[in-house]
Design a protein around this motif. Structure first.
Motif, PDB file in Angstrom:
ATOM      1  N   THR A 322       0.881  -1.245   0.007  1.00  0.00           N
ATOM      2  CA  THR A 322       0.037   0.028  -0.017  1.00  0.00           C
ATOM      3  C   THR A 322       0.880   1.170  -0.077  1.00  0.00           C
ATOM      4  O   THR A 322       1.909   1.393   0.904  1.00  0.00           O
ATOM      5  N   LEU A 323       0.742   1.983  -0.864  1.00  0.00           N
ATOM      6  CA  LEU A 323       1.399   3.108  -0.921  1.00  0.00           C
ATOM      7  C   LEU A 323       0.721   4.556  -0.173  1.00  0.00           C
ATOM      8  O   LEU A 323      -0.174   4.366  -0.045  1.00  0.00           O
ATOM      9  N   GLY A 324       1.606   5.645  -0.255  1.00  0.00           N
ATOM     10  CA  GLY A 324       1.317   6.597   0.691  1.00  0.00           C
ATOM     11  C   GLY A 324      -0.153   7.411   0.101  1.00  0.00           C
ATOM     12  O   GLY A 324      -0.795   7.958   0.738  1.00  0.00           O
ATOM     13  N   ASP A 325      -0.341   7.183  -1.284  1.00  0.00           N
ATOM     14  CA  ASP A 325      -1.593   7.845  -2.090  1.00  0.00           C
ATOM     15  C   ASP A 325      -2.724   6.927  -2.040  1.00  0.00           C
ATOM     16  O   ASP A 325      -3.923   7.173  -2.315  1.00  0.00           O
ATOM     17  N   GLY A 326      -2.705   5.620  -1.117  1.00  0.00           N
ATOM     18  CA  GLY A 326      -3.655   4.708  -1.013  1.00  0.00           C
ATOM     19  C   GLY A 326      -3.700   3.842  -2.085  1.00  0.00           C
ATOM     20  O   GLY A 326      -4.388   2.747  -1.855  1.00  0.00           O
ATOM     21  N   SER A 327      -2.896   3.902  -3.146  1.00  0.00           N
ATOM     22  CA  SER A 327      -2.894   2.847  -4.082  1.00  0.00           C
ATOM     23  C   SER A 327      -2.067   1.518  -3.763  1.00  0.00           C
ATOM     24  O   SER A 327      -1.426   1.623  -2.808  1.00  0.00           O
ATOM     25  N   LYS A 328      -2.376   0.319  -4.330  1.00  0.00           N
ATOM     26  CA  LYS A 328      -1.805  -0.795  -3.964  1.00  0.00           C
ATOM     27  C   LYS A 328      -1.112  -1.290  -5.353  1.00  0.00           C
ATOM     28  O   LYS A 328      -1.468  -1.272  -6.272  1.00  0.00           O
TER      29      LYS A 328
END
Length: 552
Positions: A322-328
């Motif tokens: 999970t990335l900081g912008d919410g994407s996976k």
């Protein structure tokens, strides 16, 4: 980006005369200059104002005297306000010669030419060549790259300097408080001091008070993954991560490398690495990082920055990030090369002045602002020594503050010898920083020297007092030692917790964590050697074990 040619502006309300002067100017000067025409004084003045707003270089104005709306002398006088260095020539008939001569003194014209100027080889070109040669000798071309306008003591301005430097983006720093050029540019772009820092790109577009992610997008740096599934994701772009990306991509793995700040890690901030194999005269950490980054991308690795991994979980054997912008992102294997971060100095004033004279790490972007000033370095390791040598080029004096008696226990011999023979570096043994002082910026440091407390003026303080692993976000998923370093291979097997978490028929690979398919390399791994060469070696080794894991 190819630099635009300087401009020669021809102005005359008589269309035939204007066509003739433009023809002759193009014949002689078009190779080195752009020839622009205007058919009236007001049109010429509007053109000059537009050139000024676009920051074009205006080298020469050739203007007719007798124009109905705005005479030549009036136009050239007005032009001087916008382009004070441009050469100004008045075209005049014989009857206006006396007025032209007077204008040379009153309006400070550079020359006047009689009409007609036939042949131009004798009556036009020699004079203009002399004037243009003089202009070229005095002309300082406008900077055409990225410009960063801000306040010298702004922490955000400092962060953006480091970000641009870390990606080797050439930029010009302009201090809003001291640069009239900066103040003019901010106003022209429709901003004010409250919008700073301001980044202006080479194409003239501007972004005010940007985050690093917004700036990355503005500069065309990839911040979002192009695919949903990868063979291996490398988290961290220090030397070990970059090596893993190079070898992963070169060996056909679909490779993604994610970096939350800038390439190179702590090594990337080093002013000079002199003990790395194959570079006898040394190289900067930023140069090494950029070479490796370019190599990885050329071989097919995908680079994502500035982006942060906030969570990692395992689903059906796949690793989901999970990335900081919410994407996976999903991947078959992960290489953790998160490196370490500098330990903070816990004394009064540090948090308040961080980024405003107090810096963790080398902060190479601030070195030039230390010209002929006193600076202080806290720490006795190689990073501190390299920073001292670099800062000594600019600063009046560099003081190295250490608790011990000397540097022998913590610094390489070659650096100790260099410091010893550098006259403006002074070692302060048995010393500690007790407080940093200043309102909006660092002004002084208070030092305890073996029991004697004294206050000293200081332009900058650079802190190198050890490091801690950047593993906070992953320690609940993998086994770490008491200090937060990742346990791998034989060190993992020897840990009492190993038997409760490892369920595979085989033992973990040499650089494998307690989660199969998640590997660790570089400074964040327990037992790693804090050297660039060993980090590069571990990063490349990790890919070997990734292959073995994928082949199971």
């Amino acid at each position: 980006m190819t630099a635009k040619k300087p401009i020669i502006l021809a102005v005359d309300d008589d269309s035939q005369v204007l066509a003739a002067i433009v023809r002759d100017l193009r014949q002689e000067f078009s190779q080195d200059y752009r020839i622009v025409r205007a058919s009236s004084g007001p049109e010429a003045l509007a053109t000059i104002q537009e050139l000024r707003s676009k920051e074009e270089a205006l080298a020469l104005i050739v203007a007719d005297q007798r124009m109905p709306e705005l005479e030549g002398v009036e136009l050239l006088t007005a032009a001087r306000e916008l382009f004070p260095d441009a050469k100004r020539v008045l075209l005049t008939a014989y009857a206006d010669t006396e007025a032209a001569v007077r204008a040379i003194n009153s309006a400070r014209l550079d020359h006047y030419l009689m009409k007609p100027w036939d042949p131009p080889e004798n009556l036009l070109y020699p004079t203009l060549h002399d004037l243009l040669t003089a202009w070229q000798m005095a002309h300082k071309p406008k900077f055409r790259g990225v410009r960063l306008i801000g306040f010298q003591w702004s922490p955000l301005s400092h962060e953006l300097k480091d970000f641009l430097s870390g990606y080797l983006v050439g930029y010009q720093w302009l201090d809003f408080e001291t640069s009239t050029e900066a103040q003019t540019m901010v106003k022209m772009k429709g901003f004010s001091a409250s919008d700073l820092p301001l980044v202006i790109t080479a194409d003239g577009s501007a972004v005010a008070n940007p985050t690093k992610a917004a700036l990355a997008q503005h500069l065309g740096i990839t911040t979002r993954p192009l695919q949903e599934m990868y063979d291996v994701v490398v988290i961290g772009a220090g030397p070990s991560g970059l090596a893993a990306a190079v070898y992963g991509a070169s060996e056909g793995l679909k490779t993604l490398i994610i970096e939350r700040q800038t390439p190179g890690g702590q090594a990337g901030t080093s002013s000079r690495i002199e003990n790395y194999l194959g570079f006898p005269t040394g190289l900067s950490g930023a140069d090494l990082a950029f070479r490796a980054w370019s190599q990885a991308v050329r071989l097919g690795a995908e680079f994502l920055a500035p982006q942060e991994v906030t969570e990692l979980c395992v689903q059906d054997g796949y690793k989901v990030l999970t990335l900081g912008d919410g994407s996976k992102i999903s991947t078959k294997a992960v290489v953790l090369t998160t490196g370490v971060s500098y330990r903070t100095l816990d004394v009064p004033g540090m948090d308040r002045l961080s980024g405003a004279g107090v810096y963790y790490g080398a902060a190479r972007t601030e070195a030039r602002s230390c010209d002929e000033q006193d600076v202080y370095i806290v720490g006795g390791g190689n990073s501190a020594g390299q920073a001292a040598m670099y800062l000594a080029t600019y600063a009046r004096r560099v003081f190295i503050v250490i608790r011990g008696a000397n540097l022998a226990a913590s610094m390489s011999a070659y650096l100790i010898e260099q410091i010893r023979t550098t006259p403006n570096i002074e070692l302060l043994p048995f010393s500690q920083i007790k407080e940093v002082c200043g309102q909006d910026r660092l002004e002084a440091v208070i030092i305890d020297r073996n029991g004697t407390v004294e206050k000293r003026p200081a332009r900058a303080l650079f802190v190198f007092i050890g490091a801690k692993p950047s593993t906070e976000w992953i320690c609940n998923q993998v086994i770490c030692d008491s200090k937060g370093y990742l346990l791998t291979g034989r060190d993992l097997v020897a840990d009492p917790r190993y038997a409760t978490v490892w369920k595979q028929d085989r033992e973990p690979y040499l650089l494998e964590t307690c989660v199969p398919g998640i590997f660790a390399a570089g400074d964040s791994r327990a037992g790693a050697m804090a050297r660039v060469a060993s980090a590069v070696g571990e990063g490349s080794m990790a890919i070997k074990f990734v292959h073995e894991y994928l082949d199971e």
